[in-house]
Motif scaffolding. Structure first.
Motif, PDB file in Angstrom:
ATOM      1  N   ASP A  14      23.075  23.475  46.897  1.00  0.00           N
ATOM      2  CA  ASP A  14      23.743  23.561  45.593  1.00  0.00           C
ATOM      3  C   ASP A  14      25.225  23.837  45.839  1.00  0.00           C
ATOM      4  OD1 ASP A  14      24.538  23.866  43.010  1.00  0.00           O
ATOM      5  OD2 ASP A  14      23.196  25.530  42.522  1.00  0.00           O
ATOM      6  N   ASN A  15      25.989  22.771  45.978  1.00  0.00           N
ATOM      7  CA  ASN A  15      27.422  22.913  46.237  1.00  0.00           C
ATOM      8  C   ASN A  15      28.231  23.170  44.981  1.00  0.00           C
ATOM      9  OD1 ASN A  15      27.333  22.505  49.094  1.00  0.00           O
ATOM     10  ND2 ASN A  15      27.027  20.312  48.738  1.00  0.00           N
ATOM     11  N   SER A  16      27.549  23.215  43.822  1.00  0.00           N
ATOM     12  CA  SER A  16      28.267  23.524  42.580  1.00  0.00           C
ATOM     13  C   SER A  16      28.592  25.004  42.468  1.00  0.00           C
ATOM     14  CB  SER A  16      27.438  23.089  41.369  1.00  0.00           C
ATOM     15  OG  SER A  16      26.220  23.821  41.300  1.00  0.00           O
ATOM     16  N   VAL A  17      27.918  25.810  43.255  1.00  0.00           N
ATOM     17  CA  VAL A  17      28.164  27.250  43.250  1.00  0.00           C
ATOM     18  C   VAL A  17      28.798  27.636  44.580  1.00  0.00           C
ATOM     19  CG1 VAL A  17      27.133  29.539  43.053  1.00  0.00           C
ATOM     20  CG2 VAL A  17      26.160  27.624  41.760  1.00  0.00           C
ATOM     21  N   HIS A  18      29.996  28.160  44.517  1.00  0.00           N
ATOM     22  CA  HIS A  18      30.675  28.606  45.733  1.00  0.00           C
ATOM     23  C   HIS A  18      30.282  30.046  46.052  1.00  0.00           C
ATOM     24  CE1 HIS A  18      33.043  24.973  45.890  1.00  0.00           C
ATOM     25  NE2 HIS A  18      33.437  25.165  44.633  1.00  0.00           N
ATOM     26  N   TRP A  19      30.403  30.385  47.325  1.00  0.00           N
ATOM     27  CA  TRP A  19      29.984  31.706  47.776  1.00  0.00           C
ATOM     28  C   TRP A  19      30.737  32.804  47.038  1.00  0.00           C
ATOM     29  CZ3 TRP A  19      31.949  36.086  49.930  1.00  0.00           C
ATOM     30  CH2 TRP A  19      31.029  36.970  50.510  1.00  0.00           C
ATOM     31  N   ASN A  20      32.025  32.590  46.766  1.00  0.00           N
ATOM     32  CA  ASN A  20      32.829  33.607  46.078  1.00  0.00           C
ATOM     33  C   ASN A  20      32.361  33.867  44.659  1.00  0.00           C
ATOM     34  OD1 ASN A  20      34.474  33.949  48.315  1.00  0.00           O
ATOM     35  ND2 ASN A  20      35.940  32.389  47.647  1.00  0.00           N
TER      36      ASN A  20
ATOM     37  N   ALA B  81      40.231  51.151  39.179  1.00  0.00           N
ATOM     38  CA  ALA B  81      41.293  50.330  39.752  1.00  0.00           C
ATOM     39  C   ALA B  81      40.791  49.544  40.960  1.00  0.00           C
ATOM     40  CB  ALA B  81      42.481  51.211  40.143  1.00  0.00           C
ATOM     41  N   LEU B  82      40.022  50.189  41.824  1.00  0.00           N
ATOM     42  CA  LEU B  82      39.450  49.492  42.979  1.00  0.00           C
ATOM     43  C   LEU B  82      38.473  48.412  42.534  1.00  0.00           C
ATOM     44  CD1 LEU B  82      38.820  52.488  45.413  1.00  0.00           C
ATOM     45  CD2 LEU B  82      40.616  50.759  45.563  1.00  0.00           C
ATOM     46  N   GLY B  83      37.718  48.694  41.474  1.00  0.00           N
ATOM     47  CA  GLY B  83      36.800  47.683  40.953  1.00  0.00           C
ATOM     48  C   GLY B  83      37.528  46.479  40.400  1.00  0.00           C
ATOM     49  N   MET B  84      38.639  46.717  39.701  1.00  0.00           N
ATOM     50  CA  MET B  84      39.412  45.603  39.147  1.00  0.00           C
ATOM     51  C   MET B  84      40.052  44.769  40.258  1.00  0.00           C
ATOM     52  SD  MET B  84      41.230  47.374  35.834  1.00  0.00           S
ATOM     53  CE  MET B  84      42.018  45.819  35.397  1.00  0.00           C
ATOM     54  N   LEU B  85      40.345  45.380  41.388  1.00  0.00           N
ATOM     55  CA  LEU B  85      40.909  44.645  42.518  1.00  0.00           C
ATOM     56  C   LEU B  85      39.857  43.860  43.287  1.00  0.00           C
ATOM     57  CD1 LEU B  85      43.390  47.341  43.899  1.00  0.00           C
ATOM     58  CD2 LEU B  85      43.961  45.272  42.606  1.00  0.00           C
ATOM     59  N   GLY B  86      38.585  44.023  42.908  1.00  0.00           N
ATOM     60  CA  GLY B  86      37.509  43.289  43.559  1.00  0.00           C
ATOM     61  C   GLY B  86      36.951  43.952  44.797  1.00  0.00           C
TER      62      GLY B  86
ATOM     63  N   TYR C 248      29.773  45.039  35.588  1.00  0.00           N
ATOM     64  CA  TYR C 248      30.950  44.730  36.403  1.00  0.00           C
ATOM     65  C   TYR C 248      32.155  44.446  35.516  1.00  0.00           C
ATOM     66  CZ  TYR C 248      33.317  43.012  40.588  1.00  0.00           C
ATOM     67  OH  TYR C 248      34.179  42.870  41.649  1.00  0.00           O
ATOM     68  N   GLU C 249      32.172  45.099  34.351  1.00  0.00           N
ATOM     69  CA  GLU C 249      33.255  44.867  33.390  1.00  0.00           C
ATOM     70  C   GLU C 249      34.309  45.964  33.526  1.00  0.00           C
ATOM     71  OE1 GLU C 249      33.125  42.169  31.890  1.00  0.00           O
ATOM     72  OE2 GLU C 249      31.026  41.576  31.951  1.00  0.00           O
ATOM     73  N   TYR C 250      34.947  46.029  34.690  1.00  0.00           N
ATOM     74  CA  TYR C 250      35.913  47.095  34.924  1.00  0.00           C
ATOM     75  C   TYR C 250      37.138  46.962  34.023  1.00  0.00           C
ATOM     76  CZ  TYR C 250      33.221  48.201  39.115  1.00  0.00           C
ATOM     77  OH  TYR C 250      32.222  48.560  39.973  1.00  0.00           O
ATOM     78  N   GLY C 251      37.544  45.721  33.728  1.00  0.00           N
ATOM     79  CA  GLY C 251      38.685  45.537  32.837  1.00  0.00           C
ATOM     80  C   GLY C 251      38.418  46.077  31.449  1.00  0.00           C
ATOM     81  N   PHE C 252      37.238  45.745  30.903  1.00  0.00           N
ATOM     82  CA  PHE C 252      36.867  46.268  29.590  1.00  0.00           C
ATOM     83  C   PHE C 252      36.725  47.787  29.638  1.00  0.00           C
ATOM     84  CE2 PHE C 252      35.119  41.870  29.084  1.00  0.00           C
ATOM     85  CZ  PHE C 252      35.949  41.492  28.041  1.00  0.00           C
ATOM     86  N   THR C 253      36.185  48.296  30.748  1.00  0.00           N
ATOM     87  CA  THR C 253      36.024  49.748  30.879  1.00  0.00           C
ATOM     88  C   THR C 253      37.375  50.450  30.825  1.00  0.00           C
ATOM     89  OG1 THR C 253      34.051  49.428  32.242  1.00  0.00           O
ATOM     90  CG2 THR C 253      35.105  51.577  32.338  1.00  0.00           C
ATOM     91  N   LEU C 254      38.364  49.884  31.516  1.00  0.00           N
ATOM     92  CA  LEU C 254      39.691  50.498  31.527  1.00  0.00           C
ATOM     93  C   LEU C 254      40.311  50.477  30.128  1.00  0.00           C
ATOM     94  CD1 LEU C 254      42.009  51.750  33.121  1.00  0.00           C
ATOM     95  CD2 LEU C 254      42.841  49.436  33.586  1.00  0.00           C
TER      96      LEU C 254
END
Length: 590
Positions: free
Chosen positions: A210-216, A315-320, A484-490
């Motif tokens: 399934d090359n439509s989904v990239h590892w990232n 902040a670390l969560g938002m940075l990935g 994983y909604e760190y932006g909304f959390t902030l």
């Protein structure tokens, strides 16, 4: 954390972890179940402290997955079904327990097809885990899933392959022969718990490119369940409340305080001060050190430590950095940051303690380091006894308890003492007015400012800001969904801070206007008041979500676990918002 590349023919390990339920807050290690197959050579990888605290117990398995090699059916083992195994299997199935397996750090998932408005093609989304079995209420039969079909999705990069999906389809097949069942036979009967004295476990493996989904972006399907529109609605709702409160505060500052301060500062009116009323009479009492300041200063210092930890973690969560692939990373990072920020707790507590006339900086710093952490840890240790009794993987092992104590003793305690010494050595805050020798008597307070009613009024607006986001947080904690909604959390956290500060300022100003000059603890209480609503909403969540449709799953230990943890969450929240309100009121009064 970089991707792991496999080549055709490479062995891909499948690890088992735990079983958990969306209705019972007690996870169990997979190999603690008496009806599953244990490998002959059991290996357990090293787990970080966050994984241990969330109940992970990762271990190896005998499932054979070879990159690119499909398997129509393989037998894992034949396991005896003793009376004890039948009882436990029936209990776990009825309580809706799910199994968590891991391939290349991806949890095995149940597949759902979702359709969004305006899209013709339905999207695939993942729900972590797959059921142990199913229960038929009409017939009263409990079916045990003993065959799994695994689809492992991968993308091709040159000669290497990266795993981007792990789908598990569980099925119940009546089989105790020790051989593979006929999977294409539609007449196969399901395996009913208690019908046979042994069960044969089997599995199938299919590798799908399934090359439509990239590892990232392989985690996107796990995170696609949450609709962002809901979060934006919560933010809009919060913004409206903030605007209204800001208008009220602006009216107070511009029309009332400005006018009164102008009158107070003019020399010709100084002789008439005694004839005035309201907060202007309290200029000689508002900065009187609070009662039990030796307790309030450590609480405020620890709360600064918690808030700095929260901000840094988000902040670390938002940075990935805290991606879902880093199992236990959120808890581990939070604990490490909390320990290192002990110096901030000691510094702020020591400075406030010095301002309020304290003399023993060591006692203050020691209380700052021990009061809240030891209180929370003591309650958790008592609960841990019950979790040990139930053999739940949520129970902290003795080695983890020793490790946490050593980390506190060797890291947080010295840093807090160091910060407390520096904070105490700083000059105290200079207050804008002198304190009278004799405190002014406090007149009777109106009903809306009395303790209980004032708390109810002050906590309503902050809770209305976060109650939508709170649902997703509780769902993540108690039903093991990914959050994983760190932006909304902030954003929601900032809006909550503004609401708490403005609400506390209004309530403190009303108190001062009625002649109540002991505002320190009141400000803290007003700020913390929405924690009552947080706990009440947790109770509502328990009866409407955890026990919804399963009224018979409750037990003493699961119920105790939920309510104790809910109380601890509400207590930490109260400390944080109480301190926000306190510092806002302190700035306002100054």
């Amino acid at each position: 954390m970089g991707p792991q590349a496999f080549r055709p023919g490479d062995r891909v390990p499948l690890n088992v972890n735990r079983v958990y339920s969306e209705h019972v807050p007690l996870p169990f290690a997979y190999y603690d179940l008496p009806f599953v197959c244990r490998p002959s050579d059991l290996k357990r990888p090293w787990l970080n402290i966050g994984e241990v605290l969330r109940g992970d117990r990762i271990a190896s398995s005998d499932y054979e997955l070879t990159m690119g090699t499909n398997s129509s059916c393989q037998v894992l083992c034949t396991h005896p079904m003793t009376p004890e195994a039948n009882v436990e299997a029936e209990r776990f199935v009825k309580q809706g327990y799910l199994i968590e397996w891991i391939v290349d750090k991806l949890p095995g998932a149940t597949v759902y097809l979702t359709h969004r408005p305006g899209e013709e093609v339905r999207r695939k989304s993942y729900q972590p885990g797959f059921p142990i079995g199913s229960y038929n209420k009409d017939t009263g039969e409990t079916l045990l899933n003993n065959h799994v079909s695994m689809n492992v999705l991968y993308e091709t990069r040159g000669e290497s392959r990266r795993i981007v999906g792990f789908e598990v389809f569980a099925k119940s097949i009546k089989n105790s022969s020790g051989n593979c069942p006929k999977l294409d036979d539609s007449s196969m009967q399901p395996f009913v718990v208690g019908s046979l004295d042994k069960v044969t476990y089997s599995y199938s493996v299919q590798w799908i490119e399934d090359n439509s989904v990239h590892w990232n972006h392989r985690w996107d399907r796990y995170l696609s369940v949450t609709k962002p529109q809901v979060h934006w609605y919560a933010i809009f709702n919060s913004a409206v409340i903030i605007i209204l409160l800001s208008c009220v505060v602006a009216v107070i500052l511009m029309r009332m305080l400005n006018r009164d301060l102008t009158v107070f500062n003019e020399e010709e009116f100084r002789d008439d001060i005694e004839e005035t009323s309201g907060w202007k009479l309290l200029h000689g009492d508002v900065f009187r050190p609070p009662r039990y300041g030796g307790l309030l200063a450590p609480l405020l210092g620890t709360t600064v430590q918690v808030m700095y930890t929260f901000i840094a973690t988000v902040a670390l969560g938002m940075l990935g950095i805290l991606s879902p692939s880093y199992r236990g990373g959120l808890l581990t990072t939070g604990i490490v940051l909390f320990l290192l920020l002990g110096s901030a707790a000691g510094y702020y507590a020591g400075h406030l303690y010095r301002t309020w006339g304290g003399l023993n900086w060591f006692k203050n710093a020691l209380m700052t380091a021990t009061l809240v952490p030891m209180f929370l840890m003591s309650i958790q240790l008592v609960l841990n006894v019950f979790l040990w009794y139930r053999s739940s993987s949520a129970a902290m092992p003795f080695s983890t308890i020793v490790l946490l104590f050593l980390l506190w003793l060797l890291v947080e305690l010295p840093l807090t003492l160091l910060g407390g010494w520096f904070g105490f050595k700083r000059p105290p805050y200079s207050e804008p007015s002198r304190t009278n020798a004799i405190p002014r008597p406090i007149p009777p307070q109106p009903k809306y400012l009395r303790s209980l009613l004032g708390v109810v009024l002050a906590g309503a607006l902050p809770f209305s800001v976060i109650f939508i986001e709170l649902f997703f947080v509780l769902k993540s904690i108690w039903q093991d969904s990914f959050y994983y909604e760190y932006g909304f959390t902030l954003i929601v956290g900032l809006l909550l801070s503004l609401t708490v500060c403005e609400t506390t300022v209004i309530m403190v100003w009303l108190s001062l206007n009625t002649g109540h000059h002991r505002w320190w603890w009141r400000a803290f209480t007003y700020g913390a008041s929405s924690s009552v609503y947080i706990f009440a909403y947790s109770v509502f969540f328990y009866f409407t979500r955890l026990r919804a449709g399963m009224p018979d799953v409750a037990g003493f230990v699961p119920t105790l676990t939920f309510f104790v943890h809910s109380l601890l969450i509400a207590a930490v929240y109260a400390l944080c918002t109480g301190s926000m309100g306190f510092f806002a009121a302190y700035f306002f009064v100054r």
